[in-house]
Design a protein around this motif. Structure first.
Motif, PDB file in Angstrom:
ATOM      1  N   ALA A 130       5.788   7.266  -2.231  1.00 37.66           N
ATOM      2  CA  ALA A 130       4.807   7.155  -3.320  1.00 37.66           C
ATOM      3  C   ALA A 130       5.035   5.863  -4.104  1.00 37.66           C
ATOM      4  CB  ALA A 130       4.857   8.370  -4.253  1.00 37.66           C
ATOM      5  N   LEU A 131       5.105   4.777  -3.359  1.00 38.48           N
ATOM      6  CA  LEU A 131       5.308   3.474  -4.003  1.00 38.48           C
ATOM      7  C   LEU A 131       4.023   3.008  -4.669  1.00 38.48           C
ATOM      8  CD1 LEU A 131       7.255   1.393  -1.320  1.00 38.48           C
ATOM      9  CD2 LEU A 131       8.184   2.586  -3.314  1.00 38.48           C
ATOM     10  N   PRO A 132       4.102   2.573  -5.897  1.00 32.53           N
ATOM     11  CA  PRO A 132       2.890   2.095  -6.587  1.00 32.53           C
ATOM     12  C   PRO A 132       2.507   0.692  -6.133  1.00 32.53           C
ATOM     13  CG  PRO A 132       4.776   2.015  -8.067  1.00 32.53           C
ATOM     14  CD  PRO A 132       5.285   2.547  -6.759  1.00 32.53           C
ATOM     15  N   ILE A 133       2.107   0.576  -4.857  1.00 34.22           N
ATOM     16  CA  ILE A 133       1.757  -0.760  -4.358  1.00 34.22           C
ATOM     17  C   ILE A 133       0.422  -1.204  -4.914  1.00 34.22           C
ATOM     18  CG2 ILE A 133       3.101  -0.673  -2.230  1.00 34.22           C
ATOM     19  CD1 ILE A 133       0.481  -0.170  -0.728  1.00 34.22           C
ATOM     20  N   SER A 134      -0.377  -0.261  -5.359  1.00 32.55           N
ATOM     21  CA  SER A 134      -1.568  -0.679  -6.105  1.00 32.55           C
ATOM     22  C   SER A 134      -1.677   0.237  -7.313  1.00 32.55           C
ATOM     23  CB  SER A 134      -2.820  -0.611  -5.235  1.00 32.55           C
ATOM     24  OG  SER A 134      -3.150   0.713  -4.918  1.00 32.55           O
ATOM     25  N   LEU A 135      -2.127  -0.328  -8.380  1.00 33.62           N
ATOM     26  CA  LEU A 135      -2.077   0.351  -9.671  1.00 33.62           C
ATOM     27  C   LEU A 135      -3.265  -0.209 -10.433  1.00 33.62           C
ATOM     28  CD1 LEU A 135       0.288   2.205 -10.550  1.00 33.62           C
ATOM     29  CD2 LEU A 135       1.254   0.266 -11.742  1.00 33.62           C
ATOM     30  N   LYS A 136      -4.179   0.662 -10.784  1.00 33.14           N
ATOM     31  CA  LYS A 136      -5.451   0.196 -11.349  1.00 33.14           C
ATOM     32  C   LYS A 136      -5.235  -0.786 -12.499  1.00 33.14           C
ATOM     33  CE  LYS A 136     -10.092   2.113 -11.718  1.00 33.14           C
ATOM     34  NZ  LYS A 136     -10.688   1.298 -10.671  1.00 33.14           N
ATOM     35  N   TYR A 137      -5.840  -1.943 -12.392  1.00 31.15           N
ATOM     36  CA  TYR A 137      -5.811  -3.006 -13.398  1.00 31.15           C
ATOM     37  C   TYR A 137      -4.420  -3.625 -13.604  1.00 31.15           C
ATOM     38  CZ  TYR A 137     -10.128  -0.512 -14.201  1.00 31.15           C
ATOM     39  OH  TYR A 137     -11.313   0.135 -14.000  1.00 31.15           O
ATOM     40  N   ASN A 140      -3.630  -5.112  -8.357  1.00 27.88           N
ATOM     41  CA  ASN A 140      -4.914  -5.005  -7.664  1.00 27.88           C
ATOM     42  C   ASN A 140      -4.937  -5.636  -6.278  1.00 27.88           C
ATOM     43  OD1 ASN A 140      -6.228  -3.516  -9.594  1.00 27.88           O
ATOM     44  ND2 ASN A 140      -6.933  -5.309 -10.722  1.00 27.88           N
ATOM     45  N   SER A 141      -3.760  -6.054  -5.786  1.00 31.98           N
ATOM     46  CA  SER A 141      -3.768  -6.563  -4.418  1.00 31.98           C
ATOM     47  C   SER A 141      -2.445  -6.311  -3.727  1.00 31.98           C
ATOM     48  CB  SER A 141      -4.124  -8.056  -4.378  1.00 31.98           C
ATOM     49  OG  SER A 141      -2.996  -8.869  -4.519  1.00 31.98           O
ATOM     50  N   VAL A 142      -2.547  -6.220  -2.417  1.00 30.33           N
ATOM     51  CA  VAL A 142      -1.373  -6.041  -1.566  1.00 30.33           C
ATOM     52  C   VAL A 142      -1.472  -7.078  -0.465  1.00 30.33           C
ATOM     53  CG1 VAL A 142      -0.132  -4.466  -0.049  1.00 30.33           C
ATOM     54  CG2 VAL A 142      -1.378  -3.559  -2.010  1.00 30.33           C
ATOM     55  N   HIS A 166       0.805 -11.562 -10.886  1.00 32.48           N
ATOM     56  CA  HIS A 166      -0.323 -10.716 -11.290  1.00 32.48           C
ATOM     57  C   HIS A 166      -0.009  -9.232 -11.114  1.00 32.48           C
ATOM     58  CE1 HIS A 166      -2.641 -14.373 -11.543  1.00 32.48           C
ATOM     59  NE2 HIS A 166      -2.301 -14.669 -10.307  1.00 32.48           N
ATOM     60  N   SER A 168       0.874  -7.960  -8.337  1.00 29.11           N
ATOM     61  CA  SER A 168       0.541  -7.586  -6.963  1.00 29.11           C
ATOM     62  C   SER A 168       1.790  -7.293  -6.150  1.00 29.11           C
ATOM     63  CB  SER A 168      -0.241  -8.726  -6.304  1.00 29.11           C
ATOM     64  OG  SER A 168      -1.480  -8.877  -6.965  1.00 29.11           O
ATOM     65  N   LYS A 243      10.181   4.098 -11.395  1.00 26.32           N
ATOM     66  CA  LYS A 243       8.845   4.485 -10.964  1.00 26.32           C
ATOM     67  C   LYS A 243       8.831   5.140  -9.587  1.00 26.32           C
ATOM     68  CE  LYS A 243       6.483   1.485 -14.087  1.00 26.32           C
ATOM     69  NZ  LYS A 243       6.120   0.097 -14.348  1.00 26.32           N
TER      70      LYS A 243
ATOM     71  N   MET B  94      -2.177   5.380  -1.265  1.00 28.71           N
ATOM     72  CA  MET B  94      -1.411   4.454  -2.103  1.00 28.71           C
ATOM     73  C   MET B  94      -2.116   3.113  -2.280  1.00 28.71           C
ATOM     74  SD  MET B  94       1.209   5.831  -3.490  1.00 28.71           S
ATOM     75  CE  MET B  94       0.532   7.465  -3.608  1.00 28.71           C
ATOM     76  N   ILE B 100      -0.954   7.064  -8.164  1.00 29.71           N
ATOM     77  CA  ILE B 100       0.343   7.049  -8.836  1.00 29.71           C
ATOM     78  C   ILE B 100       0.314   7.879 -10.117  1.00 29.71           C
ATOM     79  CG2 ILE B 100       1.939   5.527 -10.080  1.00 29.71           C
ATOM     80  CD1 ILE B 100       2.257   5.627  -7.038  1.00 29.71           C
ATOM     81  N   TYR B 144      -5.211  -7.558   0.821  1.00 27.57           N
ATOM     82  CA  TYR B 144      -6.265  -6.630   0.395  1.00 27.57           C
ATOM     83  C   TYR B 144      -6.386  -6.716  -1.116  1.00 27.57           C
ATOM     84  CZ  TYR B 144      -5.703  -4.423   5.005  1.00 27.57           C
ATOM     85  OH  TYR B 144      -5.642  -4.174   6.358  1.00 27.57           O
ATOM     86  N   ILE B 145      -7.597  -6.929  -1.600  1.00 33.89           N
ATOM     87  CA  ILE B 145      -7.809  -7.016  -3.053  1.00 33.89           C
ATOM     88  C   ILE B 145      -8.936  -6.068  -3.462  1.00 33.89           C
ATOM     89  CG2 ILE B 145      -8.271  -8.540  -5.025  1.00 33.89           C
ATOM     90  CD1 ILE B 145      -7.608 -10.919  -3.360  1.00 33.89           C
ATOM     91  N   ILE B 146      -8.709  -5.316  -4.538  1.00 27.14           N
ATOM     92  CA  ILE B 146      -9.812  -4.523  -5.083  1.00 27.14           C
ATOM     93  C   ILE B 146     -10.465  -5.372  -6.168  1.00 27.14           C
ATOM     94  CG2 ILE B 146      -8.371  -3.198  -6.734  1.00 27.14           C
ATOM     95  CD1 ILE B 146     -10.297  -0.790  -5.927  1.00 27.14           C
TER      96      ILE B 146
END
Lengths: 252, 252
Positions: A130-137, A140-142, A166, A168, A243, B94, B100, B144-146
């Motif tokens: 459950a890694l927070p590789i993306s987190l709203k705002y 936003n990128s991986v 950023h 990311s 986290k 994720m 998360i 990948y970008i949202i």
């Protein structure tokens, strides 16, 4: 089964990180019904456990060697015999799989094919922990990078490191032997040595293990925990210790 | 089934882009055996086709609304009843799923959970069209970008655009409404307007369609081909027209 004049399209199938449970339903069905299975990497082997007992299975070498048919020659031969040919690829075929060359060659030979997506090791590891590789705002990128041939100037890595500011996430594949140099250029580009790093060895395998730390101490943590290759590295400021979660694995 | 004192871990399950055929085998098994299924997005619906007839199914709103229990309250209630609760997430949980927050809340409630990876739409689209998103020594990274909330200064996009010069691929999610501004900052950062763009609408759905062009004309191409949302955009200099393939879809 061999049938005159009936040609099955060749299937290039992603196996995910290894565990047949992470195959897609489509991949699973295609492997079960395959007449011929070709693979070039030991990590694809677990997927063979669901193959038909009558399937012809070839471990092939990507590099052509004297006196042995190439992967493509085998595919072509079995295709023209009307057999259902499956070419296994570890992970996600279009991500770092080098499958484009084979796709182009099949196209040139006028052999129809399909590509079936797979779970990449970075995705399975992110889910396992459950890694927070993306987190709203916030994240936003991986960026997934294959790091076995970083180039003399590490230019891609220098530019990619800017995304860390950023929030990311950067996910490094096949990075172990170049890790020290990659981290050195990251620091030169202004990434703090305290940047969080999470490492997962053998993602998706029964002997999966992980280590966490920073760019400064992750190598020591990996040695301490004796992570096995292949190791995936996640970097990002949201990947800090507090986290992470004690996520259950394989509790289905 | 409700059983006193037996608690099943909650499963947060990625459905992939929509087609149940792109579920993982593990996800498929978990959904089939679920007592309760919660989902918050219509694109998760096709996965319900494999659920048990006796499963309780809730379409829930992510935002809490007056008088209605929140997703978390529902999960908690059913979990304590001993039911096997499955929380569906479109794509890869994720990646841009915002899972998360729910993971943290479950952890705080001391409710065990697992996360099951899914195929992200970018991966399924790359496979459907055999897109060369990675190409050994030429395209060694994928980002990948949202893009639904790009920020006033588009800073992440400016930095990400630098990766294009290395032959890397950028995959934009939820970008349509900001596309013009994203491309504007890309050009300001030195990306040529002739940069190849490949767009896939409704990746993994029966009415999937695609358009190809450059940053200059992709919007017109999308309109011409009437692509439906959600649309995934691929940018990269290896994604040029002559490199696409007439890949078979759903020929399994």
């Amino acid at each position: 089964m061999t049938q005159e004049n009936i040609h099955n399209p060749v299937s290039i199938v992603g196996t995910g990180p290894g565990d047949p449970d992470l195959l897609t339903v489509r991949a699973s069905r295609i492997i079960r019904s395959a007449d011929v299975i070709l693979y070039d990497c030991a990590t694809a082997k677990p997927a063979l456990s669901i193959a038909s007992e009558t399937a012809i299975i070839h471990e092939v070498n990507r590099q052509a060697s004297a006196g042995k048919p190439s992967i493509l020659e085998l595919i072509e031969m079995y295709y023209h015999e009307g057999r259902k040919v499956v070419r296994l690829k570890v992970g996600d075929p279009m991500l770092f799989g080098g499958e484009i060359d084979e796709c182009r060659a099949l196209k040139a030979l006028n052999i129809p094919f399909e590509v079936v997506a797979g779970i990449t090791a970075g995705s399975s590891a992110a889910s396992s922990y459950a890694l927070p590789i993306s987190l709203k705002y916030q994240s936003n990128s991986v960026t997934y990078i294959i790091a076995d041939e970083p180039g003399a100037d590490f230019a891609l890595f220098r530019d990619a490191s800017r995304l860390l500011r950023h929030g990311s996430t950067i996910v490094l594949y096949m990075a172990t032997k170049n890790l020290e140099n990659i981290f050195r250029v990251f620091v030169e580009e202004g990434v703090p040595e305290t940047m969080a790093v999470f490492a997962v060895g053998k993602s998706g395998w029964p002997d999966e293990s992980s280590a966490e730390g920073t760019m400064r101490d992750i190598v020591a943590q990996i040695e301490l925990r004796q992570l096995k290759e292949p190791i995936i590295f996640f970097l990002g400021r949201h990947l800090t210790k507090e986290k992470h979660f004690p996520v259950m694995s394989a509790c289905s």
